[in-house]
Design a protein around this motif. Structure first.
Motif, PDB file in Angstrom:
ATOM      1  N   PHE B  28       0.819  -1.210   0.000  1.00  0.00           N
ATOM      2  CA  PHE B  28       0.000   0.000   0.000  1.00  0.00           C
ATOM      3  C   PHE B  28       0.858   1.268   0.000  1.00  0.00           C
ATOM      4  O   PHE B  28       0.589   2.205  -0.730  1.00  0.00           O
ATOM      5  N   THR B  29       1.888   1.256   0.838  1.00  0.00           N
ATOM      6  CA  THR B  29       2.683   2.483   0.969  1.00  0.00           C
ATOM      7  C   THR B  29       3.290   2.917  -0.362  1.00  0.00           C
ATOM      8  O   THR B  29       3.472   4.104  -0.601  1.00  0.00           O
ATOM      9  N   ARG B  32       0.266   4.530  -2.232  1.00  0.00           N
ATOM     10  CA  ARG B  32      -0.620   5.404  -1.476  1.00  0.00           C
ATOM     11  C   ARG B  32      -1.074   6.619  -2.272  1.00  0.00           C
ATOM     12  O   ARG B  32      -2.253   6.918  -2.391  1.00  0.00           O
ATOM     13  N   LYS B  33      -0.106   7.312  -2.849  1.00  0.00           N
ATOM     14  CA  LYS B  33      -0.465   8.551  -3.517  1.00  0.00           C
ATOM     15  C   LYS B  33      -1.373   8.290  -4.720  1.00  0.00           C
ATOM     16  O   LYS B  33      -2.408   8.929  -4.904  1.00  0.00           O
ATOM     17  N   ASN B  36      -4.804   7.398  -3.616  1.00  0.00           N
ATOM     18  CA  ASN B  36      -5.558   8.555  -3.124  1.00  0.00           C
ATOM     19  C   ASN B  36      -6.091   9.394  -4.272  1.00  0.00           C
ATOM     20  O   ASN B  36      -7.235   9.852  -4.242  1.00  0.00           O
ATOM     21  N   GLU B  49      -9.477   9.776   4.032  1.00  0.00           N
ATOM     22  CA  GLU B  49      -8.133   9.376   3.646  1.00  0.00           C
ATOM     23  C   GLU B  49      -8.091   7.862   3.504  1.00  0.00           C
ATOM     24  O   GLU B  49      -8.806   7.145   4.207  1.00  0.00           O
ATOM     25  N   GLN B  51      -6.199   4.557   4.353  1.00  0.00           N
ATOM     26  CA  GLN B  51      -5.249   4.182   5.394  1.00  0.00           C
ATOM     27  C   GLN B  51      -5.031   2.687   5.405  1.00  0.00           C
ATOM     28  O   GLN B  51      -5.758   1.936   4.779  1.00  0.00           O
ATOM     29  N   ILE B  52      -4.043   2.305   6.196  1.00  0.00           N
ATOM     30  CA  ILE B  52      -3.773   0.880   6.325  1.00  0.00           C
ATOM     31  C   ILE B  52      -4.709   0.293   7.374  1.00  0.00           C
ATOM     32  O   ILE B  52      -4.884   0.857   8.448  1.00  0.00           O
ATOM     33  N   TYR B 104      -5.905  -3.450  -5.519  1.00  0.00           N
ATOM     34  CA  TYR B 104      -5.998  -2.203  -4.746  1.00  0.00           C
ATOM     35  C   TYR B 104      -6.909  -1.203  -5.440  1.00  0.00           C
ATOM     36  O   TYR B 104      -7.782  -0.589  -4.824  1.00  0.00           O
TER      37      TYR B 104
END
Ligand SMILES: Nc1ncnc2c1ncn2[C@@H]1O[C@H](COP(=O)(O)OP(=O)(O)O)[C@@H](O)[C@H]1O
Ligand SMILES: [Mg+2]
Lengths: 262, 608
Positions: B28-29, B32-33, B36, B49, B51-52, B104
């Protein structure tokens, strides 16, 4: 193709006609590529008035609007600028992107924009009374705010203001079908994509997707480009220089079209 | 005995259902952007937001599974509530990185389209999946292959319990048919979670709800159901408490303590000196130059003795009072707010930090390219070039002796008739981390530093202030650089020394800034506000009250001929910012790490 066709967004045509009849100047606000210029051209034809267009920029001087002396063998002579020409002969003087001009340039519009309807020319000592068919129209994109440029509030307040935005989905779809020569399904898809990307405005991308860009995409598609490439090159790439943002936008486009290359 | 079986079963299920391809794992990290932005593109709720997700107990109320495998079974689910969307930290269901990544995107798409508290979430999942495939044909192949694969995996489980088997099959059929006709809530509560679904928040209310409309309730022994339900409720309410406590409840008392201390401290400081007169540009300059130090009160000397060489806050007087707008009364509260100007002394001057040098260099070369420091000066008696317009005008002039005969133009350094005051919000919230090492305040500091370098390069006039507040009695207005001071290593030192303060009484800070800008002699004035959230303070200055006061302050500034512009990193900001600054009076920066790079760009856009 008929370049004068225009799909009205709301009651702007009636408002324009009324303003023309009342000899009032018009100010049109709206993002780039939403149909401002097309609208003026259309109204010019409809009212039978010539449109004198000046695209404003940083270095535009009052002389560029009013006119200047030029030389030929016999000596110098005065050459009217587009504004003076329209004032004398009648017609629509259209200052496109007026916000790009410096504040002191647009001050010359003052006396034309109110009840006086006169244009003083300092260099020749003339005071021209505007032709009855003269009409002043300015447009700008309010998305750009600039501390140094723009029109003074006192100037702005002399205009009838029309606020444009991208046409609503239905109209935009029709415009794309007509101008881009594509069928309704494709046009609708493009509009959906545009609406999604317009949500990003203000934070991740520099400029929103305009109707103009959608028409480019449509044209590419009708030329036989695959929709993904057409969209990426006409819509996506120009929006941002940041690779990670672009990558998401490409993913979005990919999801919208069954990727025929895969 | 039962526990034994449970463990075996549990291990079996985990192995089978969570069968994963670790070398194809997507994190995910890393996404992330992109995710989003994608969430936003698809119309996800503004303030939310991604999030994890923490490990979460599966939503099986009195399920067979739970009975067999023990209640400790936890699972990484994708779920959402009103506040956020929670996704697994990594995904590796598929033997293909692209598919795991697409997984995702799929979950995020669901999140964007699904209301957080849809009453029948399973039905909703199927319905929205269907809609997504309609709108985004690109999802079709992912969804089909994912479902086929996941169903195959599930069938391989060869569940022995016939009841469980029945539920599983009903569920699988419903996936194939995209229709939940024969699937009861009871079934849904009894199957293992499905990775392509987005789950609702687990609240005690929902747990009991699904219990109530359960049609197959009669089939099961009542008693154990009841106790299970109780257990369930207890667990989820505990979870709720936990959720709250990692938010404000635990946090507040701590910071309240420090607030109390601070208030006391301020009081004691208040009686110790009176140098109100100091807060004006002239004096300030001298203080920072250190010339006047000897004349300052004993209090400072004490400070200097006390902490030699250490940076120290020095209050410039007791403060002064300004008005605040009370929208309920529709009137100003006169002299209601106390502005306390502060400056740091004993600052160590520093050179531009290494980490910023590359960026500053790049921006500087871009600025040079624009050549905006050059402007033509017309109508000069002598100069670089003849101005053709003037010359021709002269030729056409009736009486040449009356013409001023100034034909020349030359290119000079443009003195831009513009003063910019940068007002940075350094409230407590800027302490928050963006990543583990970087806090928002660090980005604001870097932003101010890079921005100052750019303005200095442009030779534009500018001043820097930061602010934070503790009620109306204490609005700390910290001077980093006033208009008179030149930019220097000392200013850099002050920027580097900026620390997070307390709350955000924005209206007051704007009024104070406007006052300073109003004294500048330039034709154009820009008030650039850098903020990370809504106006708020510990007293009533919150919500509507704070917004209305800030709006008033902005209107006052505009009336003084000042252009206010806000740069915010608050993603929820859109609505109130448009209300405060107008549609084009602000910009939201999604990735606060970009602040240093973006600030000069915004400035150029505003003033070029
Ligand atoms: N209402 C409309 N009717 C017809 N065509 C339109 C309309 N709006 C936009 N367009 C199309 O979009 C293009 C860009 O519009 P334009 O008038 O140049 O935008 P602007 O002047 O606002 O930047 C036009 O060439 C035209 O093809
Ligand atoms: Mg145009």
């Amino acid at each position: 193709m008929d370049s004068s066709s225009y799909f009205a967004q709301a009651n702007e045509v009636e408002l324009f006609e009324a303003a023309a009849a009342m000899k009032l100047p018009i100010l049109i606000k709206g993002p780039t590529g939403c149909g401002k210029t097309r609208f003026i051209e259309f109204m010019g034809q409809k009212l039978g008035r010539k449109v004198h267009t000046v695209v404003c920029h940083d270095d535009l001087s009052a002389a560029d609007l009013i006119g200047r002396h030029l030389i030929r063998e016999e000596g110098t002579y005065w050459q009217d600028g587009p504004l003076t020409k329209a004032v004398r002969e009648g017609g629509i003087c259209y200052l496109d992107e007026v916000i790009e001009a410096r504040k002191d340039t647009t001050v010359v519009l003052h006396s034309l924009a109110d009840y006086r309807r006169v244009l003083p020319i300092d260099r020749t000592g003339e005071l021209i009374e505007a032709h009855p068919d003269f009409m002043l129209v300015v447009s700008y994109n309010p998305g750009y705010q600039n501390v140094l440029k723009g029109m003074k509030p006192s100037t702005k307040q002399r205009f009838i203001a029309l606020s444009f935005d991208y046409p609503n989905a239905e109209i935009e779809c029709q415009i794309i079908m007509k101008e881009g020569d594509v069928n309704e399904t494709v046009a609708q898809k493009l509009v959906t994509i545009a609406h999604e990307i317009r949500r990003l405005k203000e934070s991740d991308i520099q400029e929103a997707v305009s109707t103009r860009l959608l028409i480019y995409a449509a044209k590419l598609i009708s030329q036989g480009f695959n929709p993904y490439d057409a969209c990426v090159h006409s819509i996506v790439e120009s929006l941002s220089d940041e690779e990670d943002v672009l990558e998401v936008l490409r993913t979005l486009i990919k999801l919208h079209f069954l990727d025929e290359n895969n | 005995m039962e526990e034994q079986i449970g463990k075996v079963w549990d291990r079996f299920l985990k192995k089978k259902i969570n069968k994963s391809y670790d070398d194809k794992r997507v994190f995910f990290t890393d996404k992330r952007k992109a995710l989003n932005i994608f969430y936003h593109l698809l119309g996800g709720e503004k303030g939310k937001e991604l999030q994890i997700a923490d490990k979460r107990s599966i939503k099986t109320t009195r399920s067979v599974l739970e009975r067999v495998s023990g209640s400790g079974t936890t699972f990484f689910l994708a779920w959402q509530d009103d506040k956020g969307v929670y996704l697994p930290a990594s995904l590796a269901y598929f033997d293909n990185e692209k598919l795991n990544e697409m997984h995702y995107f799929w979950l995020v798409a669901l999140a964007a389209k699904m209301p957080a508290n849809a009453p029948n979430f399973a039905q909703k999942n199927l319905q929205i999946a269907h809609e997504l495939i309609q709108t985004y044909p690109g999802f079709e192949s992912f969804y089909q292959s994912a479902i086929t694969y996941l169903i195959k995996e599930r069938l391989r489980l060869s569940i022995k319990d016939p009841e469980q088997q029945r539920h599983e099959l009903a569920f699988i059929n419903s996936l194939v048919d995209r229709e939940l006709i024969n699937v009861s809530t009871y079934t849904l509560n009894n199957i293992y979670p499905f990775p392509l679904w987005l789950y609702p928040a687990q609240t005690s209310q929902q747990a009991s709800n699904s219990f109530d409309d359960d049609a197959e309730l009669e089939n099961s022994p009542q008693k154990s159901e009841k106790t299970e339900e109780l257990k369930m409720k207890k667990r989820s309410s505990q979870m709720d408490d936990e959720k709250k406590s990692d938010g404000l409840l635990i946090f507040l008392p701590d910071s309240l303590m420090s607030i109390m201390e601070q208030v006391n401290l301020d009081r004691s400081e208040d009686d110790s000196f009176d140098e109100d007169a100091l807060y004006n540009a002239e004096d300030l300059e001298e203080i920072t130059l250190g010339k006047k130090r000897a004349n300052l009160s004993a209090r400072i000397k004490m400070d200097l003795d006390f902490a030699e060489g250490a940076a120290e806050e020095y209050p410039l007087g007791k403060g002064h009072f300004i008005n605040e707008w009370d929208y309920k009364k529709q009137d100003y509260l006169e002299n209601y707010v106390c502005i306390k100007p502060i400056i740091d002394i004993n600052i160590k001057p520093i050179a531009l930090p290494k980490r910023l040098q590359k960026m500053v260099k790049k921006i500087a070369s871009e600025l040079d390219l624009m050549q905006l420091d050059r402007i033509k000066n017309n109508k000069l008696p002598y100069g670089d070039e003849i101005n053709l317009d003037t010359w021709i005008e002269y030729l056409g002039h009736q009486d040449k002796s009356l013409h001023p005969q100034k034909f020349y133009e030359s290119v000079e350094r443009k003195c831009r008739d513009l003063a910019t005051l940068i007002l940075a919000d350094v409230s407590l919230s800027t302490e928050a981390g963006i990543t583990q090492e970087i806090r928002i305040i660090d980005m604001i500091k870097d932003g101010l530093m890079v921005f100052s370098e750019s303005l200095n390069r442009l030779q534009d006039q500018f001043a820097l202030y930061t602010f934070s507040s503790l009620k109306n009695t204490n609005v700390r207005f910290q001077i980093i650089k006033n208009f008179k001071e030149g930019y220097s290593d000392l200013i850099r030192g002050r920027i580097e020394n900026i620390k997070p303060g307390y709350y955000t009484r924005l209206g007051a800070a704007i009024r104070e800034s406007s006052k300073i800008l109003d004294k500048q002699q330039t034709a154009n004035k820009l008030l650039l506000i850098i903020s990370d959230g809504k106006p708020n303070d510990v007293d009533r200055y919150d919500g509507r009250y704070g917004i209305e006061d800030t709006k008033k302050a902005i209107e006052e500034a505009k009336r003084l001929g000042i252009t206010p512009f806000c740069v915010t990193i608050d993603l929820e900001a859109k609505d109130y910012l448009a209300y405060l600054f107008g549609r084009n009076g602000y910009v939201v920066i999604r990735d606060s790490k970009k602040l240093p790079k973006v600030l000069p760009e915004i400035y150029m856009n505003l003033t070029l």
